[in-house]
Motif scaffolding. Structure first.
Motif, short mmCIF file in Angstrom:
data_model
loop_
_atom_site.label_atom_id
_atom_site.label_comp_id
_atom_site.label_asym_id
_atom_site.label_seq_id
_atom_site.Cartn_x
_atom_site.Cartn_y
_atom_site.Cartn_z
N GLU A 212 -1.54 21.89 21.91
CA GLU A 212 -2.65 21.14 22.52
C GLU A 212 -2.48 19.64 22.27
OE1 GLU A 212 -4.95 22.26 24.59
OE2 GLU A 212 -4.08 24.26 24.41
N ARG A 213 -2.08 19.27 21.05
CA ARG A 213 -1.85 17.85 20.75
C ARG A 213 -0.74 17.28 21.61
NH1 ARG A 213 -1.50 19.53 15.01
NH2 ARG A 213 0.65 18.85 15.18
N ALA A 214 0.24 18.10 21.93
CA ALA A 214 1.38 17.64 22.73
C ALA A 214 0.95 17.13 24.10
CB ALA A 214 2.41 18.76 22.87
N LEU B 174 -11.21 14.99 17.59
CA LEU B 174 -10.87 13.59 17.38
C LEU B 174 -11.81 12.99 16.35
CD1 LEU B 174 -10.88 13.27 21.13
CD2 LEU B 174 -8.88 12.53 19.88
N GLY B 175 -11.26 12.15 15.52
CA GLY B 175 -12.05 11.41 14.56
C GLY B 175 -11.47 10.01 14.44
N ALA B 176 -12.33 9.02 14.41
CA ALA B 176 -11.88 7.63 14.27
C ALA B 176 -12.44 7.05 12.99
CB ALA B 176 -12.31 6.80 15.47
N VAL B 177 -11.55 6.48 12.20
CA VAL B 177 -11.94 5.81 10.96
C VAL B 177 -11.05 4.59 10.82
CG1 VAL B 177 -10.47 7.31 9.53
CG2 VAL B 177 -12.36 6.10 8.48
N GLY B 178 -11.68 3.45 10.60
CA GLY B 178 -10.92 2.21 10.55
C GLY B 178 -10.22 2.01 11.88
N ASP B 179 -8.92 1.78 11.83
CA ASP B 179 -8.14 1.58 13.05
C ASP B 179 -7.26 2.79 13.37
OD1 ASP B 179 -9.14 -1.00 13.57
OD2 ASP B 179 -7.77 -1.85 12.10
N PHE B 180 -7.68 3.96 12.88
CA PHE B 180 -6.95 5.20 13.13
C PHE B 180 -7.77 6.11 14.03
CE2 PHE B 180 -5.43 3.91 8.89
CZ PHE B 180 -4.07 3.88 9.12
N LEU B 181 -7.11 6.70 15.01
CA LEU B 181 -7.69 7.77 15.81
C LEU B 181 -6.91 9.02 15.43
CD1 LEU B 181 -9.62 8.77 18.02
CD2 LEU B 181 -7.77 8.33 19.66
N VAL B 182 -7.59 9.96 14.78
CA VAL B 182 -6.95 11.18 14.31
C VAL B 182 -7.17 12.25 15.37
CG1 VAL B 182 -6.80 12.83 12.43
CG2 VAL B 182 -7.51 10.48 11.95
N ILE B 183 -6.07 12.85 15.80
CA ILE B 183 -6.12 13.89 16.83
C ILE B 183 -5.63 15.17 16.18
CG2 ILE B 183 -5.28 14.60 19.10
CD1 ILE B 183 -4.77 11.52 19.58
N ALA B 184 -6.52 16.17 16.14
CA ALA B 184 -6.22 17.41 15.43
C ALA B 184 -6.32 18.60 16.36
CB ALA B 184 -7.21 17.59 14.27
N GLY B 185 -5.57 19.61 16.02
CA GLY B 185 -5.59 20.85 16.78
C GLY B 185 -4.22 21.47 16.79
N VAL C 69 -2.54 15.50 13.48
CA VAL C 69 -2.70 16.37 12.32
C VAL C 69 -3.13 17.77 12.77
CG1 VAL C 69 -3.33 14.42 10.83
CG2 VAL C 69 -5.13 15.78 11.91
N ASP C 70 -2.98 18.72 11.85
CA ASP C 70 -3.41 20.08 12.13
C ASP C 70 -4.91 20.26 11.90
OD1 ASP C 70 -0.80 20.97 12.73
OD2 ASP C 70 -0.38 21.25 10.61
N LEU D 55 -8.52 18.15 11.07
CA LEU D 55 -9.24 16.88 11.00
C LEU D 55 -9.99 16.73 9.68
CD1 LEU D 55 -9.97 14.33 12.64
CD2 LEU D 55 -11.94 15.59 13.53
N ASP D 56 -10.68 17.79 9.25
CA ASP D 56 -11.46 17.72 8.01
C ASP D 56 -10.57 17.44 6.80
OD1 ASP D 56 -13.97 18.15 9.17
OD2 ASP D 56 -13.64 20.31 9.21
N ARG D 57 -9.35 17.88 6.86
CA ARG D 57 -8.43 17.65 5.75
C ARG D 57 -7.86 16.23 5.78
NH1 ARG D 57 -3.21 21.19 4.37
NH2 ARG D 57 -2.97 20.40 2.29
N ALA D 58 -7.73 15.65 6.99
CA ALA D 58 -7.11 14.33 7.13
C ALA D 58 -8.08 13.18 6.85
CB ALA D 58 -6.54 14.19 8.54
N LEU D 59 -9.34 13.34 7.21
CA LEU D 59 -10.28 12.22 7.14
C LEU D 59 -10.56 11.68 5.74
CD1 LEU D 59 -12.82 13.06 9.97
CD2 LEU D 59 -11.01 11.34 9.97
N PRO D 60 -10.71 12.51 4.70
CA PRO D 60 -11.04 11.94 3.39
C PRO D 60 -10.04 10.90 2.87
CG PRO D 60 -11.50 14.29 3.39
CD PRO D 60 -10.77 13.98 4.68
N LEU D 61 -8.76 11.14 3.04
CA LEU D 61 -7.76 10.16 2.60
C LEU D 61 -7.91 8.87 3.40
CD1 LEU D 61 -5.36 9.16 1.00
CD2 LEU D 61 -3.87 10.33 2.69
#
Length: 144
Positions: A56-58, A41-52, A12-13, A15-21
């Protein structure tokens, strides 16, 4: 060698926008949040969200999942015995040690051995009450 947790990676671009959903979808709160180099990086449940930024994500896109293991050294022996190639050797990181491997079938995976502090924090997190489920939520029965 034991697998403790497997994460699906989400790119994701923001992290703060992705985590609430994801909190609403999983009924959990993030149990990990950190910055590593130029990504967040943020982990919630079984998801690891990689933002930036996309460039850089590539740098991390060669792995399709992150797998937390009990013993990284034993894992490496198992991987090599099965014909996997270690593409990034065991390296210290903010959560413990990690390596990247390409399995004989071509799958790219990041493997992580968490440090004791993070393991303790995750255990504490799993004993805390989970986030409220959305209004009208009800679990569907599993079909047999």
């Amino acid at each position: 060698m034991t697998i403790l947790k497997t994460y699906a990676r989400l790119w994701v671009d923001d992290l703060d926008r992705a985590l609430p959903l994801l909190e609403r979808l999983t009924g959990e709160r993030p149990h990990l949040r950190l910055t590593f180099h130029a990504v967040s990086l943020g982990a919630v449940g079984d998801f690891l969200v990689i933002a930036g930024p996309a460039e850089e994500r590539a740098k991390y896109a060669h792995a399709s999942a992150t797998v937390v293991v009990h013993d990284l050294d034993a894992l490496q022996e198992t991987l090599e015995g099965a014909g996997a190639v270690i593409t990034t050797p065991a390296t210290d990181g903010p959560t413990g040690r990690f390596l990247y491997a390409r399995h004989a079938d071509g799958a790219g995976i990041e493997y992580v051995e968490w440090n004791a502090e993070l393991l303790d924090r995750l255990r504490a997190h799993t004993s805390e009450p989970q986030a409220e489920r959305p209004p009208g939520y009800r679990r569907r029965p599993r079909s047999s």
